[in-house]
Write a protein that holds these residues in place. Sequence first.
Motif, mmCIF file in Angstrom:
data_model
loop_
_atom_site.group_PDB
_atom_site.id
_atom_site.type_symbol
_atom_site.label_atom_id
_atom_site.label_comp_id
_atom_site.label_asym_id
_atom_site.label_seq_id
_atom_site.Cartn_x
_atom_site.Cartn_y
_atom_site.Cartn_z
ATOM 1 N N MET A 1 0.811 -1.359 0.107
ATOM 2 C CA MET A 1 -0.063 0.025 -0.026
ATOM 3 C C MET A 1 0.936 1.247 -0.055
ATOM 4 N N ILE A 2 0.604 2.160 -0.660
ATOM 5 C CA ILE A 2 1.347 3.659 -0.605
ATOM 6 C C ILE A 2 0.993 4.337 0.578
ATOM 7 N N SER A 3 2.052 4.761 0.897
ATOM 8 C CA SER A 3 2.097 5.640 2.416
ATOM 9 C C SER A 3 1.337 7.090 1.920
ATOM 10 N N ALA A 4 0.979 7.657 2.887
ATOM 11 C CA ALA A 4 0.489 9.036 2.854
ATOM 12 C C ALA A 4 1.314 10.154 2.461
ATOM 13 N N ASP A 5 2.686 9.808 2.824
ATOM 14 C CA ASP A 5 3.712 10.543 2.510
ATOM 15 C C ASP A 5 3.816 10.459 0.753
ATOM 16 N N SER A 6 3.906 9.434 0.229
ATOM 17 C CA SER A 6 4.219 9.328 -1.202
ATOM 18 C C SER A 6 2.801 9.666 -2.022
ATOM 19 N N GLN A 7 1.664 10.212 -1.415
ATOM 20 C CA GLN A 7 0.621 10.691 -2.271
ATOM 21 C C GLN A 7 0.900 11.958 -3.176
ATOM 22 N N GLN A 8 2.018 12.877 -2.866
ATOM 23 C CA GLN A 8 2.306 13.589 -3.805
ATOM 24 C C GLN A 8 3.376 13.068 -4.940
ATOM 25 N N SER A 82 -8.698 -20.132 -4.227
ATOM 26 C CA SER A 82 -10.124 -19.748 -3.609
ATOM 27 C C SER A 82 -10.154 -20.457 -2.239
ATOM 28 N N LYS A 83 -9.470 -21.473 -1.909
ATOM 29 C CA LYS A 83 -9.530 -22.270 -0.700
ATOM 30 C C LYS A 83 -8.716 -21.599 0.381
ATOM 31 N N LEU A 84 -7.633 -20.779 0.036
ATOM 32 C CA LEU A 84 -6.938 -19.978 1.108
ATOM 33 C C LEU A 84 -7.757 -19.133 2.083
ATOM 34 N N THR A 85 -7.479 -19.268 3.363
ATOM 35 C CA THR A 85 -8.201 -18.447 4.224
ATOM 36 C C THR A 85 -8.330 -16.868 3.918
ATOM 37 N N ALA A 86 -7.025 -16.583 3.497
ATOM 38 C CA ALA A 86 -7.019 -15.191 3.339
ATOM 39 C C ALA A 86 -7.817 -14.774 2.122
ATOM 40 N N VAL A 87 -7.966 -15.672 0.944
ATOM 41 C CA VAL A 87 -8.640 -15.277 -0.011
ATOM 42 C C VAL A 87 -10.202 -15.306 0.102
ATOM 43 N N ALA A 88 -10.503 -16.550 0.806
ATOM 44 C CA ALA A 88 -11.885 -16.737 1.141
ATOM 45 C C ALA A 88 -12.339 -15.390 2.166
ATOM 46 N N PRO A 94 -5.490 -7.280 -1.316
ATOM 47 C CA PRO A 94 -6.022 -6.198 -0.571
ATOM 48 C C PRO A 94 -7.076 -5.402 -1.338
ATOM 49 N N MET A 95 -8.114 -5.046 -0.929
ATOM 50 C CA MET A 95 -9.084 -4.128 -1.544
ATOM 51 C C MET A 95 -8.451 -3.092 -2.475
ATOM 52 N N VAL A 96 -9.007 -3.229 -3.714
ATOM 53 C CA VAL A 96 -8.181 -2.088 -4.545
ATOM 54 C C VAL A 96 -8.913 -0.636 -4.535
ATOM 55 N N ASN A 154 -9.251 -4.837 -11.968
ATOM 56 C CA ASN A 154 -10.185 -5.770 -11.283
ATOM 57 C C ASN A 154 -8.986 -6.879 -11.284
ATOM 58 N N ALA A 155 -7.959 -6.873 -11.756
ATOM 59 C CA ALA A 155 -7.012 -8.118 -11.461
ATOM 60 C C ALA A 155 -6.239 -7.662 -10.270
ATOM 61 N N LEU A 156 -6.067 -6.569 -9.876
ATOM 62 C CA LEU A 156 -5.417 -6.008 -8.843
ATOM 63 C C LEU A 156 -6.489 -6.590 -7.377
ATOM 64 N N ASP A 157 -7.741 -6.598 -7.550
ATOM 65 C CA ASP A 157 -8.683 -6.794 -6.731
ATOM 66 C C ASP A 157 -9.010 -8.395 -6.707
ATOM 67 N N GLY A 158 -8.444 -9.047 -7.374
ATOM 68 C CA GLY A 158 -8.259 -10.369 -7.376
ATOM 69 C C GLY A 158 -9.640 -10.999 -8.113
ATOM 70 N N ARG A 159 -10.309 -10.122 -9.071
ATOM 71 C CA ARG A 159 -11.336 -10.553 -9.754
ATOM 72 C C ARG A 159 -11.279 -11.547 -10.946
#
Length: 165
Positions: A1-8, A82-88, A94-96, A154-159
Motif C-alpha cells: 500500500m502507498i504511504s500518505a507521504d508518497s501521495q504527492q 479460492s480455498k486459502l483462508t486469506a482469499v476466502a 487487498p481491496m483495490v 479488477n486483476a489487482l482486486d483478485g477479480r
Amino acid sequence: MISADSQQQARSLVYGHSQLHDSLAFADAANAAEEAAEIEAIAAARTWGEARGLRTRHVNNPAAVDDDDPDMQPDDAPFDISKLTAVAEGDWPPMVTARALDLLPHDLQARFASSGFTTLNGDFLYIPAERETELVAELRDRGIEVTRDNTLINALDGRSFAPLD
C-alpha cells in the motif's frame, strides 16, 4: 500500500471500475501491472509447490511457507487459491478501492467520494462512476497522468480468479 507521504509522488495513476464495490478505483501506474501479474501468477498455480515457489516483489504470497498455516498442503497437492483462508475472507489481495485513500489528494476525496467500510477488510473509498469525467479532469489539471484500465484494476482486486459477488 502507498504511504500518505508518497501521495504527492504518484504522478501517474491507472484507474477503472472495480466490480467488487461498483466504484472507481485507482492504483499507482508505476507498479500496478507488475503487481497484477504477480496476483494472477499465484492464482494460476496448479500445485502448492508451484504457488509457494513464486517470488514476488509487489504483493505478499498467501501460499508462502508458514508452518502454522492451516491451509498448508504438500508440494504436489493441487492448488486452488479460492480455498486459502486469506482469499476466502477477502484479505488477499487487498481491496483495490482502499488505495484511493492514499493516492488521491484529500480535497478531491472529499469532493468526489464517500468513505466505505467493510467489517472484515476496513476502509475504502467509494467513487461513483458518474463522477469519472470531472475527477479525471481535476487530476490531469494537477499534472497527474491518468489512464483507464478496468481489467488491470479488477486483476489487482483478485477479480480475475474470484467469483463475482
